[in-house]
Scaffold this motif. Structure first.
Motif, PDB file in Angstrom:
ATOM      1  N   SER A   1      -0.885   3.173  10.452  1.00 46.15           N
ATOM      2  CA  SER A   1      -2.320   3.359  10.305  1.00 46.15           C
ATOM      3  C   SER A   1      -2.882   2.327   9.329  1.00 46.15           C
ATOM      4  O   SER A   1      -2.232   1.975   8.346  1.00 46.15           O
ATOM      5  CB  SER A   1      -2.607   4.766   9.776  1.00 46.15           C
ATOM      6  OG  SER A   1      -3.958   4.882   9.401  1.00 46.15           O
ATOM      7  N   VAL A   2      -4.096   1.885   9.604  1.00 47.24           N
ATOM      8  CA  VAL A   2      -4.755   0.924   8.722  1.00 47.24           C
ATOM      9  C   VAL A   2      -5.781   1.596   7.805  1.00 47.24           C
ATOM     10  O   VAL A   2      -6.486   0.910   7.064  1.00 47.24           O
ATOM     11  CB  VAL A   2      -5.425  -0.220   9.516  1.00 47.24           C
ATOM     12  CG1 VAL A   2      -4.405  -1.036  10.269  1.00 47.24           C
ATOM     13  CG2 VAL A   2      -6.502   0.310  10.432  1.00 47.24           C
ATOM     14  N   ASP A   3      -5.873   2.913   7.830  1.00 50.19           N
ATOM     15  CA  ASP A   3      -6.890   3.624   7.057  1.00 50.19           C
ATOM     16  C   ASP A   3      -6.829   3.289   5.574  1.00 50.19           C
ATOM     17  O   ASP A   3      -7.851   2.960   4.961  1.00 50.19           O
ATOM     18  CB  ASP A   3      -6.771   5.137   7.256  1.00 50.19           C
ATOM     19  CG  ASP A   3      -7.105   5.566   8.679  1.00 50.19           C
ATOM     20  OD1 ASP A   3      -7.686   4.754   9.435  1.00 50.19           O
ATOM     21  OD2 ASP A   3      -6.773   6.714   9.036  1.00 50.19           O
TER      22      ASP A   3
ATOM     23  N   VAL B   1       0.837  -1.187   0.000  1.00 48.54           N
ATOM     24  CA  VAL B   1       0.000   0.000   0.000  1.00 48.54           C
ATOM     25  C   VAL B   1       0.881   1.249   0.000  1.00 48.54           C
ATOM     26  O   VAL B   1       0.629   2.202  -0.728  1.00 48.54           O
ATOM     27  CB  VAL B   1      -0.966  -0.022   1.206  1.00 48.54           C
ATOM     28  CG1 VAL B   1      -1.721   1.288   1.337  1.00 48.54           C
ATOM     29  CG2 VAL B   1      -1.931  -1.191   1.061  1.00 48.54           C
ATOM     30  N   ILE B   2       1.919   1.233   0.822  1.00 50.90           N
ATOM     31  CA  ILE B   2       2.889   2.327   0.835  1.00 50.90           C
ATOM     32  C   ILE B   2       4.035   1.865  -0.068  1.00 50.90           C
ATOM     33  O   ILE B   2       4.773   0.947   0.281  1.00 50.90           O
ATOM     34  CB  ILE B   2       3.398   2.618   2.263  1.00 50.90           C
ATOM     35  CG1 ILE B   2       2.227   2.987   3.172  1.00 50.90           C
ATOM     36  CG2 ILE B   2       4.436   3.733   2.244  1.00 50.90           C
ATOM     37  CD1 ILE B   2       2.582   3.083   4.642  1.00 50.90           C
ATOM     38  N   PRO B   3       4.189   2.479  -1.244  1.00 49.35           N
ATOM     39  CA  PRO B   3       5.076   1.946  -2.274  1.00 49.35           C
ATOM     40  C   PRO B   3       6.558   2.262  -2.092  1.00 49.35           C
ATOM     41  O   PRO B   3       7.280   2.376  -3.069  1.00 49.35           O
ATOM     42  CB  PRO B   3       4.540   2.605  -3.548  1.00 49.35           C
ATOM     43  CG  PRO B   3       4.024   3.915  -3.070  1.00 49.35           C
ATOM     44  CD  PRO B   3       3.467   3.653  -1.688  1.00 49.35           C
TER      45      PRO B   3
ATOM     46  N   ALA C   1     -12.142  -2.308   1.401  1.00 44.96           N
ATOM     47  CA  ALA C   1     -13.527  -1.956   1.082  1.00 44.96           C
ATOM     48  C   ALA C   1     -13.723  -1.855  -0.425  1.00 44.96           C
ATOM     49  O   ALA C   1     -14.750  -2.288  -0.954  1.00 44.96           O
ATOM     50  CB  ALA C   1     -13.895  -0.636   1.761  1.00 44.96           C
ATOM     51  N   ARG C   2     -12.741  -1.323  -1.123  1.00 41.03           N
ATOM     52  CA  ARG C   2     -12.820  -1.197  -2.593  1.00 41.03           C
ATOM     53  C   ARG C   2     -12.856  -2.569  -3.257  1.00 41.03           C
ATOM     54  O   ARG C   2     -13.614  -2.827  -4.173  1.00 41.03           O
ATOM     55  CB  ARG C   2     -11.639  -0.360  -3.089  1.00 41.03           C
ATOM     56  CG  ARG C   2     -11.140  -0.504  -4.495  1.00 41.03           C
ATOM     57  CD  ARG C   2     -12.172  -0.307  -5.598  1.00 41.03           C
ATOM     58  NE  ARG C   2     -11.622  -0.564  -6.901  1.00 41.03           N
ATOM     59  CZ  ARG C   2     -11.541  -1.750  -7.501  1.00 41.03           C
ATOM     60  NH1 ARG C   2     -11.962  -2.831  -6.884  1.00 41.03           N
ATOM     61  NH2 ARG C   2     -11.038  -1.877  -8.708  1.00 41.03           N
TER      62      ARG C   2
ATOM     63  N   PHE D   1      -2.152  -7.540   4.615  1.00 41.77           N
ATOM     64  CA  PHE D   1      -1.516  -7.544   5.925  1.00 41.77           C
ATOM     65  C   PHE D   1      -1.103  -6.133   6.340  1.00 41.77           C
ATOM     66  O   PHE D   1      -0.302  -5.487   5.681  1.00 41.77           O
ATOM     67  CB  PHE D   1      -0.324  -8.507   5.937  1.00 41.77           C
ATOM     68  CG  PHE D   1      -0.770  -9.921   5.714  1.00 41.77           C
ATOM     69  CD1 PHE D   1      -1.307 -10.656   6.760  1.00 41.77           C
ATOM     70  CD2 PHE D   1      -0.707 -10.498   4.455  1.00 41.77           C
ATOM     71  CE1 PHE D   1      -1.767 -11.955   6.547  1.00 41.77           C
ATOM     72  CE2 PHE D   1      -1.163 -11.784   4.232  1.00 41.77           C
ATOM     73  CZ  PHE D   1      -1.691 -12.516   5.290  1.00 41.77           C
ATOM     74  N   ALA D   2      -1.687  -5.701   7.455  1.00 39.88           N
ATOM     75  CA  ALA D   2      -1.374  -4.411   8.057  1.00 39.88           C
ATOM     76  C   ALA D   2      -0.321  -4.627   9.137  1.00 39.88           C
ATOM     77  O   ALA D   2       0.025  -5.761   9.462  1.00 39.88           O
ATOM     78  CB  ALA D   2      -2.646  -3.806   8.655  1.00 39.88           C
TER      79      ALA D   2
END
Length: 171
Positions: free
Chosen positions: A121-123, A84-86, A130-131, A115-116
């Motif tokens: 943050s998990v936002d 998610v964070i590239p 959700a998407r 996996f968080a």
């Protein structure tokens, strides 16, 4: 490297040498602790490999919020599909286009879990989940041990707990 007990075991002799030569600890006592802990890490490594071996190779795909599981993936035959964070930097930001690309990969590859990490943050991960829809968000201990009672309050417990969470989510 914390997710690879084999690499950690390889680093321990250097630490033991510094504890005896620089700190002045008893060499025999340090050597005994070193041998005992290396054996414990070898046992945990074998236990993890056995648990991961229960997953079909096609299920060993990881999507994480940060590049924390690279050594785990390398050691136990996983593929990191995306993050998610590239960037390895904790200051990096996600982008809407990047999240959309990752959502498409998750859908295409049939990824079951994202996996968080407890310290991030998990936002963005929750928004991604959700998407996508039918995908679980599982939080791992990555940057620190867990609190008492978490199962991850020691290094070997941290490895076992995270492995159980990963394998259970992808099974």
């Amino acid at each position: 490297m914390w997710f690879d007990p084999h690499r950690v075991a390889e680093a321990l002799p250097t630490l033991a040498r510094l504890l005896t030569t620089e700190v002045g600890l008893d060499q025999a006592a340090v050597e005994a602790c070193l041998n005992s802990y290396v054996a414990e890490l070898e046992a945990v490594d074998a236990e993890i490999a056995s648990k991961v071996g229960q997953l079909p190779a096609g299920s060993r795909k990881l999507v994480t919020n940060h590049e924390a599981l690279g050594y785990f993936a390398d050691r136990y035959g996983f593929e990191v599909i995306g993050t998610v964070i590239p960037s390895p930097s904790s200051m990096a930001q996600t982008s809407p286009a990047g999240l959309e690309d990752l959502a498409e990969i998750i859908e295409h590859d049939g990824i079951k879990a994202i996996f968080a990490e407890t310290q991030h943050s998990v936002d963005d991960i929750e928004a991604l989940a959700a998407r996508v829809g039918d995908v679980d968000v599982v939080t791992l201990y990555t940057g620190s041990l867990g609190p008492p009672g978490s199962g991850a309050e020691t290094y070997t417990g941290y490895l076992r707990t995270n492995t159980d969470l990963i394998v259970d989510a992808l099974d």
